[in-house]
Design an enzyme around this catalytic site. Structure first.
Site, PDB file in Angstrom:
ATOM      1  N   CYS A 138     -17.968  -2.830 -19.512  1.00 14.99           N
ATOM      2  CA  CYS A 138     -18.061  -2.747 -18.046  1.00 14.99           C
ATOM      3  C   CYS A 138     -19.193  -3.631 -17.525  1.00 14.99           C
ATOM      4  O   CYS A 138     -20.306  -3.590 -18.054  1.00 14.99           O
ATOM      5  CB  CYS A 138     -18.315  -1.294 -17.633  1.00 14.99           C
ATOM      6  SG  CYS A 138     -18.564  -1.102 -15.859  1.00 14.99           S
ATOM      7  N   ASP A 187     -10.182   5.418  -1.839  1.00 13.88           N
ATOM      8  CA  ASP A 187      -9.070   5.991  -2.603  1.00 13.88           C
ATOM      9  C   ASP A 187      -9.640   6.638  -3.865  1.00 13.88           C
ATOM     10  O   ASP A 187     -10.859   6.680  -4.064  1.00 13.88           O
ATOM     11  CB  ASP A 187      -8.016   4.917  -2.929  1.00 13.88           C
ATOM     12  CG  ASP A 187      -8.431   4.037  -4.097  1.00 13.88           C
ATOM     13  OD1 ASP A 187      -9.655   3.941  -4.369  1.00 13.88           O
ATOM     14  OD2 ASP A 187      -7.544   3.462  -4.747  1.00 13.88           O
ATOM     15  N   CYS A 233     -16.946   1.750 -20.861  1.00 18.51           N
ATOM     16  CA  CYS A 233     -18.326   1.416 -20.477  1.00 18.51           C
ATOM     17  C   CYS A 233     -18.871   0.254 -21.291  1.00 18.51           C
ATOM     18  O   CYS A 233     -19.666  -0.548 -20.778  1.00 18.51           O
ATOM     19  CB  CYS A 233     -19.214   2.641 -20.636  1.00 18.51           C
ATOM     20  SG  CYS A 233     -18.644   4.059 -19.684  1.00 18.51           S
ATOM     21  N   GLU A 273       0.826  -1.210   0.000  1.00 13.56           N
ATOM     22  CA  GLU A 273       0.000   0.000   0.000  1.00 13.56           C
ATOM     23  C   GLU A 273       0.859   1.258   0.000  1.00 13.56           C
ATOM     24  O   GLU A 273       0.554   2.224  -0.687  1.00 13.56           O
ATOM     25  CB  GLU A 273      -0.961   0.001   1.203  1.00 13.56           C
ATOM     26  CG  GLU A 273      -2.074  -1.017   1.103  1.00 13.56           C
ATOM     27  CD  GLU A 273      -2.981  -0.779  -0.107  1.00 13.56           C
ATOM     28  OE1 GLU A 273      -3.076   0.369  -0.574  1.00 13.56           O
ATOM     29  OE2 GLU A 273      -3.582  -1.748  -0.593  1.00 13.56           O
ATOM     30  N   TYR A 280      -6.141   6.371   4.641  1.00  9.91           N
ATOM     31  CA  TYR A 280      -6.303   5.426   3.541  1.00  9.91           C
ATOM     32  C   TYR A 280      -5.522   4.135   3.807  1.00  9.91           C
ATOM     33  O   TYR A 280      -6.066   3.031   3.690  1.00  9.91           O
ATOM     34  CB  TYR A 280      -5.864   6.031   2.183  1.00  9.91           C
ATOM     35  CG  TYR A 280      -5.743   4.915   1.191  1.00  9.91           C
ATOM     36  CD1 TYR A 280      -6.879   4.320   0.669  1.00  9.91           C
ATOM     37  CD2 TYR A 280      -4.497   4.353   0.886  1.00  9.91           C
ATOM     38  CE1 TYR A 280      -6.797   3.219  -0.156  1.00  9.91           C
ATOM     39  CE2 TYR A 280      -4.402   3.250   0.065  1.00  9.91           C
ATOM     40  CZ  TYR A 280      -5.557   2.688  -0.463  1.00  9.91           C
ATOM     41  OH  TYR A 280      -5.473   1.585  -1.254  1.00  9.91           O
ATOM     42  N   CYS A 330     -25.244   1.611 -14.057  1.00  6.94           N
ATOM     43  CA  CYS A 330     -24.471   2.815 -13.727  1.00  6.94           C
ATOM     44  C   CYS A 330     -25.238   4.092 -14.067  1.00  6.94           C
ATOM     45  O   CYS A 330     -25.608   4.319 -15.227  1.00  6.94           O
ATOM     46  CB  CYS A 330     -23.148   2.765 -14.491  1.00  6.94           C
ATOM     47  SG  CYS A 330     -22.166   4.261 -14.330  1.00  6.94           S
TER      48      CYS A 330
HETATM   49  S1  SF4 Z   1     -18.867   2.147 -13.871  1.00  8.16           S
HETATM   50 FE1  SF4 Z   1     -20.172   3.361 -15.253  1.00  8.16          FE
HETATM   51  S2  SF4 Z   1     -18.854   4.995 -16.020  1.00  8.16           S
HETATM   52 FE2  SF4 Z   1     -17.520   3.413 -15.124  1.00  8.16          FE
HETATM   53  S3  SF4 Z   1     -16.952   2.128 -16.869  1.00  8.16           S
HETATM   54 FE3  SF4 Z   1     -18.734   1.203 -15.887  1.00  8.16          FE
HETATM   55  S4  SF4 Z   1     -20.500   2.024 -17.017  1.00  8.16           S
HETATM   56 FE4  SF4 Z   1     -18.746   3.318 -17.493  1.00  8.16          FE
END
Ligand code: SF4
Length: 312
Positions: A222, A157, A219, A56, A139, A228
């Site tokens: 993701c 963080d 995204c 860390e 942290y 999100c």
């Molecule tokens: S968390 Fe949201 S903003 Fe981040 S990569 Fe995934 S979809 Fe995109």
């Protein structure tokens, strides 16, 4: 690999103190962690709490992937706090190499002395005791409590702040210190179960490092794309001010300090670098002198009567 998420154990579980959204996010995020977590050598229970602390501290201003060879070499030579406490400052500063901000190396050694002397070489396992150690702030203490001791505690963080703010609030997190709202959000969405809270901290942080990056979040690949709020809102203000501007390095005092330390690292531990040799390293005398003075102030070098320098 230990610390894996077992989907069956939490499916249908009550949300408890965290929001239903957070439970849905977990159900998509934890399998992603299982499939994508980097196999960093301090993860998955393969090192001691001291090893986690070292990782860390090394990662504070340096990317984790760059830290790996330094951490491995460091732990091979100094596997515990007592071993590090007995090293010479020259060895410690040399081993810190190109990790940057070398004062961290000396602070880590100061921490090692306290752990060795006051705690019989066992890293204390409470947040309060950890934050009393040299160089250990909120942290680092939170990360060690979560990742090394498996306690339920929110780790906040830069990566975690960014991901939580995007996913749950639909906005970019602001720079600077974390806000009360961000810490409140981090605590609200933290799983109630301690084991899951560790997975949560690790996986949100990892998503921020690998997918939900500051400038170009991926995204389309993701696991949280459908949940999100930031993605749903069309990523408002993406890149406006999510990170500090990249700092110039060439010609800075950081570069000059690095050149001076490299000159010392390149020769035997007790060797001096003469003033003539220093003058040949950097042509701007005023800046060279200022950097020598600051390294001396930081305890990283000693300036001798003949104006030569050495490690402490
Ligand atoms: S968390 Fe949201 S903003 Fe981040 S990569 Fe995934 S979809 Fe995109």
């Amino acid at each position: 690999m230990t610390g894996r998420y077992d989907d069956r154990q939490t499916r249908g579980e009550e949300a408890g103190g965290s929001s239903t959204d957070a439970v849905l996010v977990r159900q998509d995020l934890f399998p992603w962690w299982d499939a994508n977590a980097r196999d960093l050598p301090w993860r998955f229970g393969r090192t001691t709490p001291w090893g986690v602390l070292v990782s860390e501290v090394m990662s504070q201003q340096t990317q984790m992937s760059r830290v790996v060879p330094y951490w491995q070499a460091w732990m091979a030579v100094w596997p515990d706090a007592r071993a590090l406490a007995e090293a010479s400052p020259a060895e410690v500063i040399t081993a810190w190499g190109k990790l940057g901000y070398p004062r961290r190396a000396l602070r880590l050694q100061s921490c090692a002395r306290v752990v060795g002397e006051d705690y019989d070489d066992a890293l204390p396992s409470t947040y309060e005791r950890l934050t009393e150690l040299p160089g250990v702030g909120d942290y680092t203490a939170s990360a060690v409590m979560s990742f090394a001791f498996g306690e339920r505690i929110a780790v906040v963080d830069t990566n975690i702040r960014r991901v939580l703010s995007r996913v749950f609030l639909g906005v970019e997190s602001q720079g600077g210190a974390s806000t009360v709202e961000e810490r409140s959000l981090a605590n609200t969405v933290l799983p109630d179960d301690a084991r899951e809270s560790v997975l949560w901290n690790q996986s949100v942080m990892e998503l921020g490092a690998l997918v939900c990056t500051a400038r170009k979040p991926l995204c389309e690949s993701c696991p949280l794309a459908g949940l999100c709020a930031f993605n749903a809102a069309g990523k408002p203000g993406l890149g406006d001010r999510p990170t500090r501007p990249r700092q110039r390095f060439k010609g800075t005092d950081r570069q000059v300090r690095g050149i001076i330390l490299d000159a010392l690292r390149s020769r035997p531990a007790a060797a001096h670098v003469s003033r003539d040799e220093l003058d040949a390293l950097w042509s701007v005398t005023g800046q060279l002198d200022a950097c020598l003075a600051s390294l001396d102030d930081d305890g990283l070098i000693v300036i001798h009567h003949d104006s030569s320098i050495s490690f402490p």
